[in-house]
Design a protein around this motif. Structure first.
Motif, mmCIF file in Angstrom:
data_model
loop_
_atom_site.group_PDB
_atom_site.id
_atom_site.type_symbol
_atom_site.label_atom_id
_atom_site.label_comp_id
_atom_site.label_asym_id
_atom_site.label_seq_id
_atom_site.Cartn_x
_atom_site.Cartn_y
_atom_site.Cartn_z
ATOM 1 N N GLU A 128 -29.091 62.186 -15.765
ATOM 2 C CA GLU A 128 -27.422 61.710 -15.491
ATOM 3 C C GLU A 128 -26.883 61.710 -14.207
ATOM 4 O O GLU A 128 -26.112 61.033 -13.728
ATOM 5 C CB GLU A 128 -26.518 62.740 -16.406
ATOM 6 C CG GLU A 128 -26.694 62.830 -17.693
ATOM 7 C CD GLU A 128 -26.216 64.185 -18.338
ATOM 8 O OE1 GLU A 128 -26.222 64.201 -19.682
ATOM 9 O OE2 GLU A 128 -26.025 65.385 -17.521
ATOM 10 N N HIS A 129 -27.691 62.685 -13.211
ATOM 11 C CA HIS A 129 -26.822 62.770 -11.984
ATOM 12 C C HIS A 129 -27.502 61.509 -10.831
ATOM 13 O O HIS A 129 -26.771 61.407 -9.955
ATOM 14 C CB HIS A 129 -27.140 64.200 -11.589
ATOM 15 C CG HIS A 129 -26.593 64.516 -10.234
ATOM 16 N ND1 HIS A 129 -26.891 64.150 -8.922
ATOM 17 C CD2 HIS A 129 -25.394 65.444 -9.952
ATOM 18 C CE1 HIS A 129 -25.999 64.836 -8.159
ATOM 19 N NE2 HIS A 129 -25.121 65.255 -8.848
ATOM 20 N N ASN A 130 -28.584 61.276 -11.066
ATOM 21 C CA ASN A 130 -29.242 60.509 -9.991
ATOM 22 C C ASN A 130 -28.532 59.017 -9.914
ATOM 23 O O ASN A 130 -27.961 58.771 -11.051
ATOM 24 C CB ASN A 130 -30.706 60.001 -10.415
ATOM 25 C CG ASN A 130 -31.879 61.235 -10.170
ATOM 26 O OD1 ASN A 130 -31.363 62.114 -9.439
ATOM 27 N ND2 ASN A 130 -33.007 61.122 -10.426
ATOM 28 N N ASP A 131 -28.421 58.717 -8.984
ATOM 29 C CA ASP A 131 -27.602 57.475 -8.568
ATOM 30 C C ASP A 131 -28.350 56.218 -8.729
ATOM 31 O O ASP A 131 -29.223 56.099 -7.436
ATOM 32 C CB ASP A 131 -26.750 57.651 -7.422
ATOM 33 C CG ASP A 131 -25.845 58.822 -7.412
ATOM 34 O OD1 ASP A 131 -25.183 58.753 -8.355
ATOM 35 O OD2 ASP A 131 -25.652 59.446 -6.395
ATOM 36 N N PRO A 132 -28.487 55.331 -9.583
ATOM 37 C CA PRO A 132 -29.347 54.257 -9.669
ATOM 38 C C PRO A 132 -29.077 53.304 -8.517
ATOM 39 O O PRO A 132 -27.842 52.935 -8.215
ATOM 40 C CB PRO A 132 -29.142 53.582 -10.895
ATOM 41 C CG PRO A 132 -28.399 54.693 -11.675
ATOM 42 C CD PRO A 132 -27.441 55.612 -10.791
ATOM 43 N N PHE A 133 -30.202 52.863 -7.916
ATOM 44 C CA PHE A 133 -29.889 51.817 -6.809
ATOM 45 C C PHE A 133 -29.749 50.557 -7.461
ATOM 46 O O PHE A 133 -30.416 49.949 -8.414
ATOM 47 C CB PHE A 133 -30.784 51.694 -5.753
ATOM 48 C CG PHE A 133 -31.024 52.994 -4.821
ATOM 49 C CD1 PHE A 133 -30.249 53.074 -3.619
ATOM 50 C CD2 PHE A 133 -32.187 53.867 -5.056
ATOM 51 C CE1 PHE A 133 -30.194 54.102 -2.880
ATOM 52 C CE2 PHE A 133 -32.050 54.710 -3.891
ATOM 53 C CZ PHE A 133 -31.315 54.782 -2.931
#
Lengths: 372, 372, 372, 372
Positions: free
Chosen positions: D260-265
């Motif tokens: 949930e936390h990872n920011d997709p590029f």
């Protein structure tokens, strides 16, 4: 970065020659030191131009004001700000300085670095900048006083006139006894004559200031990059017009042999505690970057002042070769006024190292025998 | 604090003479510089003892290892660690060094400061410490190479034998052409003889190293406390055995008058862009603490080495006056080996100021005419 | 600059995940401290991956080697270098990491800053970098031990599972009693279950580490910019994956009123000297940036680890939108391993301030009543 | 040390609440920046007490004076000194503050550290100290303006009243539209009511300030110890009454999973150059200590003000337990006035890192695609 000096006992200075004021923020000063504004003023008065006929005639009152950090006559431990307002300097014509780079001044290099410079009086490059150093150094002396350390400097050479003095015996009184600030009266007299002659010639003279710090305990300084002599060298070469630095035997030491130069240790039994001392002091009180308990002895070479009243070849800001024809007053020899400035820088370095020693070693450096 | 040098291009060194290793962490190095371990090794080889009969015979392989900060032959921008392991030095008898303070060494002052010292080989106070400086300086040279700046040093004086050289013409090849590292071959020959004689006498000699940095753009340095010459002075007086520093005219300049000493500006129209130059270089390439585009010229005085093979008066750790009778090998003159070390320190200071200039002024310093 | 931490007690670290080694140079450590390599090793073992089934399975021996600064088991006062060699990590396939930026890692930002990065294992951005911090922190603890200061941290929250502990009673033994490093056994059990589940899911969890420093004397810290809590915050946010920091009441304190939040002073007469204490500790032991003698209490928020074993949307170095499909092992929750790292950073900050206090105030801070 | 902030763009402040003046020396500012004293004054006016009925009623003119570093409206590159004189504060009775330590103020800790303190108005520990920060921050904004970076902060929470705002849309105008400095008008209204009530109660309230920096290029910051978020945390926790700091998801992020936390590029093709962006911004614009080109988002928790108008239990300087009965005016909630101070500190950190990036990487950070 470039306006801050010191690691723990630090000064940050501000001010241009013709701006609002010159000032200094002293950070890291121990708390509860009795601080006497008159003691600070006294040092500033020694630095001030117009003290005597052999220094520049510019007259500045240079009254110091305490802006912060002092409470009922004692330091608070927080930053101490000191300020000297500049007298009103309007009216003078700076148009030639604006257009032509004065040789061996910082006009050209400031312009090259920043693409802008405060023209009037040299701005930040003026020797007036040293007001902040002297005020800060006067606070550093309070720290040294507590530790019993004395710093005294004097004019040892003007042009080729050398003083003959026993550095162990020079006192502040002897230094202040004449306007040359040279504790060898016959030499002082010749220096004054020579400076007078240079003034009439519109020319200028260089010289050497020597300084000694007495009663410095063994153990101040640090190996490798915090060496006491390295910090002193950096402090002194940061002074306007300084071109050379020596500690102990300096350049003269290079023609000695090791057997002549080494300082033999002995035990001094004169005081209460037997103390390790050296019979000679070619080391200048510092060995391996750390004080050894002997007097710290340094010398600083100052070039002849760049401002002279003679026509000089130079270039202007338009890239044309032109002649500069200076007018007005000049300071034919900065040496006498450099004396309190050298003392201030030496005091700042020593106060910084006193604090640094306490930090790492947890107390004052040992006098007498070191711990086994 | 005392083991870190520099503001932005910084080195932090570790290591004692007889410990595991000597090393350096280089912080702040620009990324993507091609880095050649052989270039670093070459500088270390120039510093290494045992290169010739006139330096100490201690033989050390001194192979450098890259521990971090380099990736496929380029710098990463993160800390670069370089390490040279010490050869096994067991077996030698250090009992006399343990008990007796060697005159003009750092034995006594380390003990006074820290209450402890690594006896063998002088520990951290050994000249072996300069391995870290030379390795770090070799990285700094990569930064200077990119900017087209060249640094070269040479032995200019040993005892009273002075070289006659045109500093503008000295090349690395001329310096490396003889074991004295003096680019004046007749003087070099005399120096070598004199050093040989000192070795046989069990004595030691001092001297002067000169260094020049060429093609330094105008604008490096800073006013007041970040002066380029102040930083060079601090760097050089931090070297083992250094006792004096000069920039430009140095101590000789004090007997000149201002009209003789001032460097007249002119416009050099030889290149593509007309450039502000000075006809003389008494300033040594630095005016007001900032480079003016001329070559930066400095000199460093080194005292005769403290280690000699003659009996000397000293005291022991028990506070008794005793005679020290050194045995074994000694280095009668450090000057030839000081050359790469002086170059390393000069390179470190210049690289630091290049980065500092970029930070504040947002680009490389201007060559040629400064912005109006 | 960016690889050095601290003012007086300073560490400089080096090393990438897959380079030769990770290391640290400790500068400014007081001399003559007994130093025990096993104590340093013990801290490194607590940090090491593969300690338990809930942390990453990467196995590293992580044996620390002392390179300098220690002599017969005591610190020399000169720089202490510690090194942990990296195990050979060849063989693994890093091609996907080379081409695709892992979301919420530092791959992209390193590339944006430096234009180069060490791909394998994340290079300098790997959590392996904290080896240097933990080794340096273990030396800092020696300084704190002498001053009687104790630092202990624990896992206080994993995801939404919160421990209930009395921070004044938490002991190292209680922390080490379970693999979650949570001194509330029922909560620890739930945390372990949750971490196990996250592992199976290929997902990761965040949490909170709390730390307390006990027996800190009143007077550590400084006003304005050297505040003790500011330095702690800077230290903690410098840890990989840290996203938040609190001291004392932290974010919860914002909903209190001043009359609830203010810590009333009283005189504690239990010990030998009457001591000024506070009845509550919403301040977290620090008032105006300076310790007040109560326990210093902080909390650090760690986000869920960026490495997960699920497909993620990202871009590659060619600017294409791609899917990253990670393989292999991952560390589903760094919290248990963050405990010794938080302790290390807290110890470094406190040791630095102890030294700084000595420097300025000339002695240890007062316990009990301050001077009037 | 403790009165200087920043590495390259540095401020050094001075001044006590009731001393001569509060001031700041800005060192390292780029040359030739147009500098507008009214822009500095505007920021000081936002910080000034007595702006509205919900902040303290103390009225201070707080006119800033430029003492140095500015020439014909442009920065010189040398130190810029700014000063605000304190209005005459004599007449008030400080005898109770002299004798009794105010709970949760710095009275006791200053006394414990320094053995002395300026009683009137809290001396250096007064929030008045932030005048120097705001003035220095206003200069830092000039640097950011050149780089197109915008910094805006607002009151996001007072006690338990939370604003609902889209941080990407908050404008200075919206913040300044009401006296609560909260860009959510209904929440602002409730906050004002609550603060009014607290004033009548003689009590005080805490809250949260959020701040965002927009258009920050990717690449600012540094790994390990110069992390951008670490420097922001240190800057914010150095503010009076600050107890917590968050970047990006902060403490709320700990209950998320990695997936949930990872920011997709992704690649943003809206502008002229395709740019690497993230779809979410849980990272708060910083990954691995380096900006990633997204907005930098932080939050700072402020405790309720320590000064309340209610009787409190405390001890006096004689070690007696006593009741403090404060009189006069108080500031029931510092949050609205904290807004420009948080902005100032954020601006200082970003300006410092911009300069630092130029130094090491030799140019402005890249916008859009990083170099391959």
């Amino acid at each position: 970065m470039s306006n801050t000096f010191g690691r723990l006992f630090r000064i940050t200075t501000w001010g241009e020659s013709h701006g609002h004021s010159i000032g200094v923020v002293v950070d890291g000063c121990p708390p509860r030191l009795p601080i006497d504004i008159e003691a600070i003023q006294r040092e500033l008065d020694r630095r001030r131009p117009g003290q005597s006929r052999i220094t520049t005639q510019r007259r500045e009152a240079d009254r110091v004001k305490i802006l912060s950090g002092v409470y009922h006559g004692r330091t608070l431990g927080t930053s101490i700000a000191l300020m000297v307002e500049n007298a009103d300097a309007r009216g003078k014509d700076y148009s030639e300085m604006r257009d032509k780079y004065r040789p061996s001044h910082a006009d050209y290099t400031y312009q090259a670095k920043y693409g802008i410079r405060a023209v009037e009086g040299g701005g930040r490059a003026s020797a007036r900048e040293t007001v902040g150093r002297v005020a800060g150094g006067a606070v550093a002396r309070l720290v040294l006083d507590q530790a019993g350390i004395e710093v005294v400097a004097w004019v040892d050479q003007v042009s080729d006139i050398c003083a003959r003095v026993d550095s162990s015996a020079v006192s502040l009184a002897a230094v202040e006894a004449n306007i040359a600030r040279c504790p060898d009266p016959p030499a002082a007299e010749k220096m004054i004559e020579r400076i007078d002659a240079a003034r009439k010639d519109g020319d200028s003279l260089g010289g050497v200031v020597r300084a000694v710090a007495r009663n410095v305990p063994a153990g101040l300084g640090a190996p490798v990059f915090g060496k006491l002599d390295a910090d002193l060298a950096g402090a002194m070469l940061g002074l306007p017009a300084a071109k050379g630095f020596e500690v102990g035997s300096g350049f003269a030491g290079v023609t000695m042999t090791g057997s002549e130069h080494n300082d033999p240790f002995y035990i001094d039994r004169a005081g209460n505690t037997p103390t390790v001392r050296t019979r000679t002091n070619h080391s200048g009180g510092i060995q391996g970057g750390i004080s050894n308990g002997e007097s710290i002895e340094i010398a600083v070479a100052f070039k002849p002042t760049a401002t002279i009243l003679r026509p000089q070849q130079t270039v202007d800001t338009q890239g044309r070769e032109v002649t500069l024809k200076p007018r007005g007053r000049h300071d034919p020899c900065v040496l006498p006024r450099a004396v309190p400035i050298v003392e201030a820088m030496m005091a700042l370095v020593l106060a910084d190292h006193l604090l640094y020693h306490r930090a790492q070693c947890g107390g004052e450096p040992v006098r007498g025998e070191p711990e086994q």
